[in-house]
Design a protein around this motif. Structure first.
Motif, mmCIF file in Angstrom:
data_model
loop_
_atom_site.group_PDB
_atom_site.id
_atom_site.type_symbol
_atom_site.label_atom_id
_atom_site.label_comp_id
_atom_site.label_asym_id
_atom_site.label_seq_id
_atom_site.Cartn_x
_atom_site.Cartn_y
_atom_site.Cartn_z
ATOM 1 N N GLU A 116 0.830 -1.208 0.000
ATOM 2 C CA GLU A 116 0.000 0.000 0.000
ATOM 3 C C GLU A 116 0.867 1.261 0.000
ATOM 4 N N GLY A 117 1.925 1.245 0.813
ATOM 5 C CA GLY A 117 2.830 2.396 0.875
ATOM 6 C C GLY A 117 3.566 2.631 -0.428
ATOM 7 N N LYS A 118 4.015 1.559 -1.063
ATOM 8 C CA LYS A 118 4.690 1.669 -2.361
ATOM 9 C C LYS A 118 3.740 2.233 -3.413
ATOM 10 N N ALA A 119 2.495 1.747 -3.409
ATOM 11 C CA ALA A 119 1.510 2.212 -4.387
ATOM 12 C C ALA A 119 1.201 3.690 -4.175
ATOM 13 N N LEU A 120 1.077 4.111 -2.926
ATOM 14 C CA LEU A 120 0.788 5.508 -2.629
ATOM 15 C C LEU A 120 1.950 6.405 -3.059
ATOM 16 N N ALA A 121 3.176 6.017 -2.724
ATOM 17 C CA ALA A 121 4.345 6.802 -3.134
ATOM 18 C C ALA A 121 4.426 6.899 -4.653
ATOM 19 N N SER A 122 4.108 5.821 -5.342
ATOM 20 C CA SER A 122 4.118 5.824 -6.806
ATOM 21 C C SER A 122 3.099 6.826 -7.349
ATOM 22 N N LYS A 123 1.928 6.898 -6.728
ATOM 23 C CA LYS A 123 0.902 7.850 -7.172
ATOM 24 C C LYS A 123 1.349 9.293 -6.968
ATOM 25 N N VAL A 124 2.042 9.560 -5.884
ATOM 26 C CA VAL A 124 2.564 10.910 -5.652
ATOM 27 C C VAL A 124 3.685 11.200 -6.644
ATOM 28 N N ASP A 125 4.613 10.250 -6.816
ATOM 29 C CA ASP A 125 5.719 10.431 -7.758
ATOM 30 C C ASP A 125 5.228 10.713 -9.174
ATOM 31 N N ASN A 126 4.160 10.050 -9.576
ATOM 32 C CA ASN A 126 3.654 10.168 -10.938
ATOM 33 C C ASN A 126 2.583 11.239 -11.121
ATOM 34 N N GLY A 127 2.317 12.011 -10.079
ATOM 35 C CA GLY A 127 1.376 13.116 -10.196
ATOM 36 C C GLY A 127 -0.081 12.730 -10.178
ATOM 37 N N VAL A 128 -0.401 11.479 -9.832
ATOM 38 C CA VAL A 128 -1.803 11.074 -9.700
ATOM 39 C C VAL A 128 -2.402 11.767 -8.477
ATOM 40 N N ILE A 129 -1.629 11.846 -7.410
ATOM 41 C CA ILE A 129 -2.000 12.613 -6.219
ATOM 42 C C ILE A 129 -1.131 13.862 -6.232
ATOM 43 N N GLU A 130 -1.776 15.031 -6.325
ATOM 44 C CA GLU A 130 -1.038 16.282 -6.509
ATOM 45 C C GLU A 130 -1.288 17.324 -5.424
ATOM 46 N N GLU A 131 -2.286 17.140 -4.588
ATOM 47 C CA GLU A 131 -2.646 18.179 -3.635
ATOM 48 C C GLU A 131 -2.874 17.600 -2.243
#
Length: 186
Positions: A116-131
């Protein structure tokens, strides 16, 4: 928004000051985010157009830098709450060079030790989560015109009108959030 920051000895020291004890840095992903600014709040209701005063931003930075636990939550508004996915560990207040708005910069980390942590970090790294958004309570809700504290008179807060007749949401009248009562989450 946030992009991953390389872990340095200085950042390791800041995390240890905040968390205390032993920390496994191998699993941490560190990011920076602007948590809140002094620009007018864009939302409906009582806080429409409200501004956050610099004293509140500085108090929030002091709490974070002092080691107070401020969790990072994902979908914090769900009825079941949720466990933290990260933690704030350093903060500062500065001016935005574009418009000179005050802003609270924060550093936080995510634990990549789980899928879960890896997936979340990946989303932040790739701009899926931006705010991010911040959960906090101000000590004072001041009238933007006369500095009347709406928290000192519940009727005025309900009526959205201070004793001077300034009506929140009408014309340029809005709340100014001052002082920090509680810092809950990012």
């Amino acid at each position: 928004m946030a992009k991953r920051i390389k872990i340095t000895e200085e950042l390791k020291a800041a995390i240890k000051r905040s968390v205390g004890g032993d920390v496994n840095f191998d699993n941490l992903a560190i990011y920076e985010a602007v948590a809140v600014t002094s620009r007018p709040i864009v939302q409906r209701g009582l806080y429409s157009g409200a501004t956050v005063e610099r004293d509140l931003l500085e108090a929030a930075a002091d709490k974070i830098n002092g080691g107070e636990f401020v969790p990072l939550h994902l979908v914090h508004d769900q009825p079941w709450g949720g466990l933290p996915v990260g933690r704030l560990f350093q903060a500062g207040v500065s001016k935005d060079p574009m418009d000179q708005a005050d802003q609270l910069h924060t550093l936080f980390y995510l634990d990549e030790g789980t899928d879960e942590g890896k997936a979340l970090a990946s989303k932040v790294d790739n701009g899926v989560i931006e705010e991010v958004s911040i959960g906090m309570m101000a000590e004072k809700l001041l009238c933007s015109e006369c500095d009347f504290d709406y928290l000192s008179d519940e009727d005025s807060l309900w009526d959205r009108c201070c004793p001077e007749g300034h009506m929140l949401g009408k014309g340029n009248f809005h709340l100014k959030l001052s002082g920090l009562k509680k810092l809950m989450e990012l």
